[in-house]
Design an enzyme around this catalytic site. Sequence first.
Site, mmCIF file in Angstrom:
data_model
loop_
_atom_site.group_PDB
_atom_site.id
_atom_site.type_symbol
_atom_site.label_atom_id
_atom_site.label_comp_id
_atom_site.label_asym_id
_atom_site.label_seq_id
_atom_site.Cartn_x
_atom_site.Cartn_y
_atom_site.Cartn_z
ATOM 1 N N ASP A 192 2.888 3.025 -6.943
ATOM 2 C CA ASP A 192 4.004 1.780 -7.039
ATOM 3 C C ASP A 192 3.419 0.566 -7.406
ATOM 4 O O ASP A 192 4.228 -0.481 -7.973
ATOM 5 C CB ASP A 192 4.691 1.693 -5.646
ATOM 6 N N GLY A 249 9.903 3.585 -7.319
ATOM 7 C CA GLY A 249 9.684 2.277 -6.740
ATOM 8 C C GLY A 249 10.694 1.495 -5.936
ATOM 9 O O GLY A 249 11.779 0.982 -6.215
ATOM 10 N N GLU A 293 14.538 3.144 -8.956
ATOM 11 C CA GLU A 293 15.405 3.713 -7.646
ATOM 12 C C GLU A 293 15.921 2.541 -6.753
ATOM 13 O O GLU A 293 16.816 2.937 -6.132
ATOM 14 C CB GLU A 293 14.703 4.765 -6.951
#
Lengths: 403, 403
Positions: free
Chosen positions: B142, B187, B243
């Site tokens: 991430d 993410g 997302e």
Amino acid sequence: MKNLIVAQSGGPTAAINATLAGVIKEWLGKNDGAKVYGSRFGVEGILNENIVDLTGLSEDDLDKLMRTPASALGSCRYKLSDPKEDETDFKRVVEVFRKYDIGHFVYIGGNDSMDTVHRLSEYFSENGITDIVVNGAPKTIDNDLCGIDHCPGFGSAAKYIATVCSELAREVKVYDKENILIVEIMGRHAGWLTAAAALAAENNKEVPYLIYLSEVKLSVNKFVADLKEAMKNSKNVIVALSEGVMIETESGIHHGSEDEVDAFGHKQMAGNGRILEKILKDELKYKARYIELSLLQRCASHCLSETDIIEAVELGRLAVRLGLEGESGRMARLTRVSDEPYRVEYSSVDIKEVANLEKKVPSTWINEAKNGVTEEMLRYLKPLVKGEMSCRHKDGVPEFFVI
Amino acid sequence: MKNLIVAQSGGPTAAINATLAGVIKEWLGKNDGAKVYGSRFGVEGILNENIVDLTGLSEDDLDKLMRTPASALGSCRYKLSDPKEDETDFKRVVEVFRKYDIGHFVYIGGNDSMDTVHRLSEYFSENGITDIVVNGAPKTIDNDLCGIDHCPGFGSAAKYIATVCSELAREVKVYDKENILIVEIMGRHAGWLTAAAALAAENNKEVPYLIYLSEVKLSVNKFVADLKEAMKNSKNVIVALSEGVMIETESGIHHGSEDEVDAFGHKQMAGNGRILEKILKDELKYKARYIELSLLQRCASHCLSETDIIEAVELGRLAVRLGLEGESGRMARLTRVSDEPYRVEYSSVDIKEVANLEKKVPSTWINEAKNGVTEEMLRYLKPLVKGEMSCRHKDGVPEFFVI
């Protein structure tokens, strides 16, 4: 000498442009000044006169093209009519071919595209057109073409599936918890691609793989029983599931979402994995996750099978040679001579033996429990994924050839 | 000399085992007979005494481990309690460390794992335990860790995303039809990974990319307007969607499916892409398809960034050296000195500046239209994906190191 035109049709693969590169290489190798044209968006590019001259492509262009996924010329799902009912398209093809002085047409595609080759070659022959030959070069990730040991495009897609199913075995074991991963793999009626998950299972023996091919009818009760059996030895299971598996539940047979139909009347399937995931989560309270490999599996140029690409180029070359030798209405093919050492022989097959037919996985290559494959299938698959090849990169990012 | 124990925590990455390999290499390089242990399934393996001896690993093992995805030691999402409320876990850790004569603990993980490092180092220091040091080594796809320029694992995941978003640009242009492809990328709160789609956009200028990061609130009207604008120049558009994007529709704000919560209370998001796909298909009658990269993006060892793997190894080595120099409660870090030529410096950061914090994409790195990124973001991303490295293969199929 007359010119050649080449087109691509059907769904993308990671190897279809390798065959295109093979066609162009072979033609340019003849070096007599005849041109090689490309028709954009399959046979529709001929009908619409959407044609590009590819004669000037360099060796470097062709190397980049060979490693570019999808169809660089574009594709279509257009089906020629029956000439007995409507000759319009056929007359138009001849008209355009005359205009560009085309003597050779190579169509790269699957069983639907081979139907186009068949119809055109029959039309030419029935109408006394003897100075245009049309031949096919095979491609399909589905590997469902008849008359050939295996199809270009399949090896790279199989390698991709074996690769991600290996990686996902590492992923699924990360937590010390029950965890089931369902991987949905393309294959409407034939489970060849899903079978490639067995290559991952071979290298990851500590994770059980349940592999369900499109040829199998799967009841939910059987699936749950298989899963419970596999979970006796492992908290984590990978389920490789063909999109085409027929799933029998109490409420009937589910066959993916079945809500779309393409121009050939093929149902677009998706959603089998979601059905099983839902059953596992809602009814059995298992931790389950569903991944659909979707388009990723058919354009993974960063994960090419060297064997596949070499063969794809060679079949493109061969399709050109067939025409130069005066053949028409044939498809370039390879026949397997031995598994180990792996050896193939190149020849051709009458297009009638390929067009519109589908080759399914033989039932003897599916295991008795219908949740895996046999040694014969593994022997068949293994040579096809050998050798690593990749797309070209520029500063770490893929660099493709765009026509 | 006391022994070292290493553990891995949080979600898998393609580089976390490179850091593990770095820790083991550095420790074995000291060559004084002290052991290196691995705790299975994160800190839980210490509590449960699920410990393996890694001292015997060969150079070849470590090379294979470096290219193996996910967490070879296993992972957990276990959060240590506040020692002021419950000391049980802390006493158990000390007990097990004493039993194995541990003087060094390296925890490889993200911001939650750095919280564990923080709590342990504080506990040791407050309880006069001066002969055990605990330090962190960063990882997360991430890229949301504070105190570091970028995280190991991010570069490889970003390369994977740039790669598949490049391939999908070839795929989406295959048919001569309007076609929109929505790619949903991980993410939760930070859009770093989704930004990597901009690297694909750079190399595929003929396809418009709309890139929506988690930091952006996206109304459906704005999305449709962006899409219509992009489609003035192209029938095909790629939409890269975090997302974590908040989608505003007439019926309210959708934030993925939000139906699962992990042990840290994080919502598991998925489904943003499906919401947009549905709107495009049902309301606008566009041909649209939705792909979720899902777990594939965090374990793609066949598509490693060489830069990422080299840095991941180095940060593992550094975390060991920090302890040997008597430091505790710190995380190994790198700082970027220049973009071009790319150069980083290695140092360390107080774990308090990392634990439980999240680094979002600066708003100045998102373009004004909020559907792409700026040149600054591209300069930041470019060096991180450079260099191709792959997992090892045996007969064409990945071969991983299994502990």
